[in-house]
Scaffold this active site. Structure first.
Site, PDB file in Angstrom:
ATOM      1  N   ARG A  21      67.188  83.043  29.258  1.00 46.14           N
ATOM      2  CA  ARG A  21      66.884  84.407  28.801  1.00 46.14           C
ATOM      3  C   ARG A  21      68.206  85.122  28.570  1.00 46.14           C
ATOM      4  NH1 ARG A  21      61.730  85.298  28.873  1.00 46.14           N
ATOM      5  NH2 ARG A  21      60.398  84.526  30.522  1.00 46.14           N
ATOM      6  N   ARG A  51      59.664  82.534  27.228  1.00 46.61           N
ATOM      7  CA  ARG A  51      58.641  83.489  26.811  1.00 46.61           C
ATOM      8  C   ARG A  51      59.217  84.881  26.567  1.00 46.61           C
ATOM      9  NH1 ARG A  51      54.014  85.079  30.716  1.00 46.61           N
ATOM     10  NH2 ARG A  51      55.603  84.216  32.035  1.00 46.61           N
ATOM     11  N   HIS A  81      64.649  74.854  32.505  1.00 40.80           N
ATOM     12  CA  HIS A  81      64.735  76.126  33.226  1.00 40.80           C
ATOM     13  C   HIS A  81      65.932  76.113  34.169  1.00 40.80           C
ATOM     14  CE1 HIS A  81      62.669  79.885  33.935  1.00 40.80           C
ATOM     15  NE2 HIS A  81      62.933  79.764  35.225  1.00 40.80           N
ATOM     16  N   TYR A 114      66.390  91.412  39.994  1.00 37.72           N
ATOM     17  CA  TYR A 114      66.010  90.317  40.883  1.00 37.72           C
ATOM     18  C   TYR A 114      67.103  90.031  41.907  1.00 37.72           C
ATOM     19  CZ  TYR A 114      62.784  89.514  37.033  1.00 37.72           C
ATOM     20  OH  TYR A 114      61.846  89.665  36.057  1.00 37.72           O
TER      21      TYR A 114
END
Length: 173
Positions: A21, A51, A81, A114
């Protein structure tokens, strides 16, 4: 900052990076582009199955290609990932590899949201594992057994189950 300094460092030979991302004005991508423009071997795996970020990732991948970076557009049948960066540097004692593994997406916006974990090392085993990992995902070699890390779909599940069994046994004791 690590990537920004690596892009400018005349002793850095290569940077290998996973992008999952990215932000709209990604300083990570900007540093990778500067590194490529300065003649460093830059390899970036851009995950196209991120996504909501697919379009942005494609735009960054095309920009990286234009400045000479090697771009891998994900892996067929797999979602990458991984959060990994490898910097290869020539030093007086020889080639040294600096590696960063993390849980974050190398995105300064989500980093504020996060609680991510990071691990940085120039330990030989970690550098070797990261090199083998990048060689496998770029198609230069077949996946192999790593000495310090695990990846899916080959070894991660078995290793996690082993660790859980070990902790279960320790708790019973």
């Amino acid at each position: 900052r690590l990537l920004e300094e690596a892009a400018e460092d005349p002793y850095v030979l290569a940077i290998k990076q996973i992008l999952y991302r990215t932000s709209e004005r990604s300083p990570v991508v900007a540093a990778l582009m500067r590194a490529a423009e300065r003649g460093k071997h830059v390899t970036v795996l851009v995950e196209l199955k991120a996504r909501f970020d697919e379009e942005r990732n494609i735009e960054w991948a095309e920009a990286l290609e234009r400045v000479g970076a090697q771009v891998i557009y994900g892996l067929k049948g797999l979602k990458v990932h991984a959060k990994c960066c490898l910097i290869v540097r020539r030093e007086p004692q020889g080639i040294r590899r600096y590696v960063h593994f993390g849980t974050g997406n190398y995105n300064e916006k989500t980093a504020r949201l996060y609680s991510d974990l990071s691990f940085m090392s120039c330990g030989e085993e970690y550098g070797s594992d990261a090199s083998l990992f990048f060689n496998a995902i770029t198609g230069y070699s077949q996946p192999v057994k790593y000495s310090r890390m695990e990846t899916a779909p080959l070894g991660l599940l078995d290793r996690l189950l082993e660790l859980i069994a070990n902790e279960t046994e320790r708790q019973k004791q």
